[in-house]
Design a protein around this motif. Structure first.
Motif, PDB file in Angstrom:
ATOM      1  N   GLY A  31       0.813  -1.213   0.000  1.00  0.00           N
ATOM      2  CA  GLY A  31       0.000   0.000   0.000  1.00  0.00           C
ATOM      3  C   GLY A  31       0.843   1.257   0.000  1.00  0.00           C
ATOM      4  O   GLY A  31       1.925   1.296   0.583  1.00  0.00           O
ATOM      5  N   ILE A  32       0.331   2.295  -0.653  1.00  0.00           N
ATOM      6  CA  ILE A  32       0.984   3.592  -0.686  1.00  0.00           C
ATOM      7  C   ILE A  32       0.214   4.521   0.239  1.00  0.00           C
ATOM      8  O   ILE A  32      -1.006   4.630   0.166  1.00  0.00           O
ATOM      9  CB  ILE A  32       1.003   4.155  -2.116  1.00  0.00           C
ATOM     10  N   THR A  33       0.919   5.193   1.139  1.00  0.00           N
ATOM     11  CA  THR A  33       0.307   6.094   2.102  1.00  0.00           C
ATOM     12  C   THR A  33       0.061   7.454   1.469  1.00  0.00           C
ATOM     13  O   THR A  33       0.905   7.961   0.731  1.00  0.00           O
ATOM     14  CB  THR A  33       1.218   6.241   3.336  1.00  0.00           C
ATOM     15  N   ILE A  34      -1.102   8.032   1.742  1.00  0.00           N
ATOM     16  CA  ILE A  34      -1.438   9.371   1.274  1.00  0.00           C
ATOM     17  C   ILE A  34      -1.460  10.295   2.488  1.00  0.00           C
ATOM     18  O   ILE A  34      -2.222  10.073   3.429  1.00  0.00           O
ATOM     19  CB  ILE A  34      -2.814   9.405   0.573  1.00  0.00           C
ATOM     20  N   LEU A  35      -0.601  11.323   2.485  1.00  0.00           N
ATOM     21  CA  LEU A  35      -0.522  12.277   3.579  1.00  0.00           C
ATOM     22  C   LEU A  35      -1.098  13.613   3.149  1.00  0.00           C
ATOM     23  O   LEU A  35      -0.912  14.029   2.006  1.00  0.00           O
ATOM     24  CB  LEU A  35       0.930  12.473   4.019  1.00  0.00           C
ATOM     25  N   PRO A  39      -3.409  21.598   4.841  1.00  0.00           N
ATOM     26  CA  PRO A  39      -4.769  21.144   4.527  1.00  0.00           C
ATOM     27  C   PRO A  39      -5.135  21.376   3.058  1.00  0.00           C
ATOM     28  O   PRO A  39      -4.930  22.459   2.512  1.00  0.00           O
ATOM     29  CB  PRO A  39      -5.644  21.984   5.447  1.00  0.00           C
ATOM     30  N   GLY A  40      -5.629  20.306   2.423  1.00  0.00           N
ATOM     31  CA  GLY A  40      -6.027  20.373   1.020  1.00  0.00           C
ATOM     32  C   GLY A  40      -4.952  19.948   0.051  1.00  0.00           C
ATOM     33  O   GLY A  40      -5.215  19.749  -1.128  1.00  0.00           O
ATOM     34  N   ALA A  41      -3.710  19.793   0.503  1.00  0.00           N
ATOM     35  CA  ALA A  41      -2.597  19.367  -0.351  1.00  0.00           C
ATOM     36  C   ALA A  41      -2.206  17.948   0.049  1.00  0.00           C
ATOM     37  O   ALA A  41      -1.866  17.693   1.203  1.00  0.00           O
ATOM     38  CB  ALA A  41      -1.409  20.306  -0.192  1.00  0.00           C
ATOM     39  N   TYR A  42      -2.266  17.024  -0.894  1.00  0.00           N
ATOM     40  CA  TYR A  42      -1.975  15.617  -0.626  1.00  0.00           C
ATOM     41  C   TYR A  42      -0.708  15.199  -1.341  1.00  0.00           C
ATOM     42  O   TYR A  42      -0.353  15.754  -2.381  1.00  0.00           O
ATOM     43  CB  TYR A  42      -3.125  14.728  -1.105  1.00  0.00           C
ATOM     44  N   ARG A  43      -0.027  14.181  -0.770  1.00  0.00           N
ATOM     45  CA  ARG A  43       1.148  13.610  -1.430  1.00  0.00           C
ATOM     46  C   ARG A  43       1.229  12.136  -1.103  1.00  0.00           C
ATOM     47  O   ARG A  43       0.789  11.686  -0.042  1.00  0.00           O
ATOM     48  CB  ARG A  43       2.424  14.332  -1.037  1.00  0.00           C
ATOM     49  N   ALA A  44       1.767  11.375  -2.032  1.00  0.00           N
ATOM     50  CA  ALA A  44       1.916   9.927  -1.866  1.00  0.00           C
ATOM     51  C   ALA A  44       3.307   9.632  -1.325  1.00  0.00           C
ATOM     52  O   ALA A  44       4.303  10.182  -1.798  1.00  0.00           O
ATOM     53  CB  ALA A  44       1.698   9.224  -3.195  1.00  0.00           C
ATOM     54  N   ALA A  54       3.021  12.423  11.939  1.00  0.00           N
ATOM     55  CA  ALA A  54       2.581  13.380  12.956  1.00  0.00           C
ATOM     56  C   ALA A  54       2.246  14.736  12.350  1.00  0.00           C
ATOM     57  O   ALA A  54       1.338  15.423  12.829  1.00  0.00           O
ATOM     58  CB  ALA A  54       3.663  13.540  14.024  1.00  0.00           C
ATOM     59  N   ALA A  55       2.942  15.124  11.281  1.00  0.00           N
ATOM     60  CA  ALA A  55       2.725  16.442  10.666  1.00  0.00           C
ATOM     61  C   ALA A  55       1.574  16.442   9.672  1.00  0.00           C
ATOM     62  O   ALA A  55       1.158  17.507   9.229  1.00  0.00           O
ATOM     63  CB  ALA A  55       4.000  16.900   9.965  1.00  0.00           C
ATOM     64  N   SER A  56       1.066  15.283   9.314  1.00  0.00           N
ATOM     65  CA  SER A  56       0.001  15.227   8.311  1.00  0.00           C
ATOM     66  C   SER A  56      -1.334  15.507   8.985  1.00  0.00           C
ATOM     67  O   SER A  56      -1.945  14.638   9.576  1.00  0.00           O
ATOM     68  CB  SER A  56      -0.030  13.873   7.615  1.00  0.00           C
ATOM     69  N   ALA A  57      -1.735  16.734   8.886  1.00  0.00           N
ATOM     70  CA  ALA A  57      -3.007  17.137   9.500  1.00  0.00           C
ATOM     71  C   ALA A  57      -3.824  17.863   8.457  1.00  0.00           C
ATOM     72  O   ALA A  57      -3.279  18.654   7.706  1.00  0.00           O
ATOM     73  CB  ALA A  57      -2.746  18.024  10.706  1.00  0.00           C
ATOM     74  N   PRO A  58      -5.063  17.646   8.356  1.00  0.00           N
ATOM     75  CA  PRO A  58      -5.897  16.811   9.215  1.00  0.00           C
ATOM     76  C   PRO A  58      -6.037  15.377   8.753  1.00  0.00           C
ATOM     77  O   PRO A  58      -6.648  14.582   9.443  1.00  0.00           O
ATOM     78  CB  PRO A  58      -7.249  17.508   9.161  1.00  0.00           C
ATOM     79  N   GLY A  59      -5.486  14.992   7.593  1.00  0.00           N
ATOM     80  CA  GLY A  59      -5.749  13.651   7.082  1.00  0.00           C
ATOM     81  C   GLY A  59      -4.503  12.844   6.795  1.00  0.00           C
ATOM     82  O   GLY A  59      -3.492  13.362   6.330  1.00  0.00           O
ATOM     83  N   MET A  60      -4.576  11.549   7.117  1.00  0.00           N
ATOM     84  CA  MET A  60      -3.520  10.624   6.791  1.00  0.00           C
ATOM     85  C   MET A  60      -4.191   9.298   6.458  1.00  0.00           C
ATOM     86  O   MET A  60      -5.022   8.803   7.213  1.00  0.00           O
ATOM     87  CB  MET A  60      -2.566  10.444   7.975  1.00  0.00           C
ATOM     88  N   TYR A  61      -3.866   8.738   5.301  1.00  0.00           N
ATOM     89  CA  TYR A  61      -4.453   7.488   4.845  1.00  0.00           C
ATOM     90  C   TYR A  61      -3.324   6.490   4.671  1.00  0.00           C
ATOM     91  O   TYR A  61      -2.622   6.496   3.654  1.00  0.00           O
ATOM     92  CB  TYR A  61      -5.231   7.706   3.544  1.00  0.00           C
ATOM     93  N   ALA A  80      -5.769  15.689  -6.567  1.00  0.00           N
ATOM     94  CA  ALA A  80      -4.383  15.872  -6.122  1.00  0.00           C
ATOM     95  C   ALA A  80      -3.377  15.142  -7.003  1.00  0.00           C
ATOM     96  O   ALA A  80      -2.178  15.385  -6.896  1.00  0.00           O
ATOM     97  CB  ALA A  80      -4.238  15.398  -4.684  1.00  0.00           C
ATOM     98  N   GLN A  81      -3.824  14.244  -7.858  1.00  0.00           N
ATOM     99  CA  GLN A  81      -2.963  13.492  -8.772  1.00  0.00           C
ATOM    100  C   GLN A  81      -1.839  12.752  -8.039  1.00  0.00           C
ATOM    101  O   GLN A  81      -0.667  12.881  -8.346  1.00  0.00           O
ATOM    102  CB  GLN A  81      -2.390  14.406  -9.848  1.00  0.00           C
ATOM    103  N   VAL A  82      -2.260  11.960  -7.041  1.00  0.00           N
ATOM    104  CA  VAL A  82      -1.303  11.168  -6.271  1.00  0.00           C
ATOM    105  C   VAL A  82      -1.503   9.672  -6.506  1.00  0.00           C
ATOM    106  O   VAL A  82      -1.157   8.855  -5.665  1.00  0.00           O
ATOM    107  CB  VAL A  82      -1.386  11.501  -4.762  1.00  0.00           C
ATOM    108  N   GLY A  83      -2.081   9.315  -7.648  1.00  0.00           N
ATOM    109  CA  GLY A  83      -2.307   7.921  -7.976  1.00  0.00           C
ATOM    110  C   GLY A  83      -3.666   7.403  -7.550  1.00  0.00           C
ATOM    111  O   GLY A  83      -3.893   6.198  -7.556  1.00  0.00           O
ATOM    112  N   VAL A  84      -4.560   8.310  -7.173  1.00  0.00           N
ATOM    113  CA  VAL A  84      -5.909   7.929  -6.750  1.00  0.00           C
ATOM    114  C   VAL A  84      -6.876   8.206  -7.891  1.00  0.00           C
ATOM    115  O   VAL A  84      -6.829   9.272  -8.504  1.00  0.00           O
ATOM    116  CB  VAL A  84      -6.335   8.713  -5.491  1.00  0.00           C
ATOM    117  N   SER A  85      -7.755   7.232  -8.175  1.00  0.00           N
ATOM    118  CA  SER A  85      -8.767   7.394  -9.209  1.00  0.00           C
ATOM    119  C   SER A  85     -10.111   6.904  -8.679  1.00  0.00           C
ATOM    120  O   SER A  85     -10.201   6.453  -7.531  1.00  0.00           O
ATOM    121  CB  SER A  85      -8.384   6.638 -10.478  1.00  0.00           C
TER     122      SER A  85
END
Length: 93
Positions: A31-35, A39-44, A54-61, A80-85
């Motif tokens: 699995g690839i983690t999405i941080l 807020p509003g900016a995601y990265r794989a 700890a710094a990934s707020a408010p979401g971490m997958y 966000a184009q981080v490999g999610v469709s």
């Protein structure tokens, strides 16, 4: 407003062992983690550190897990184009 089950993207890794020729063709799904952060900016991230988590707020997958998300989060993850469709989501209600 609909709710969705979100499965993080994954990548097939291999070989599982260099010592046995039978394992050269065997792949493991990782699995690839999405941080999220800011807020509003995601990265794989393949291997997140404790500080990144700890710094990934408010979401971490965390990769390899399932999460319940709403329409807005689904749209933000896809945009966000981080490999999610759309294939990473299943409609709950």
């Amino acid at each position: 407003m609909a709710t969705w089950t979100f499965r993080t993207p994954s990548v097939d890794e291999g070989p599982a062992s260099w010592d046995d020729p039978l394992f050269l063709r065997y792949k493991l799904a990782r699995g690839i983690t999405i941080l999220e952060g800011p807020p509003g900016a995601y990265r794989a991230v393949r291997f997140p550190t404790q500080d990144e988590i700890a710094a990934s707020a408010p979401g971490m997958y965390m990769g390899g897990h399932e999460y319940v998300v709403d329409d807005a989060t689904k749209a933000a993850l896809i945009a966000a184009q981080v490999g999610v469709s759309d294939s990473n989501f299943t409609l709950i209600s």
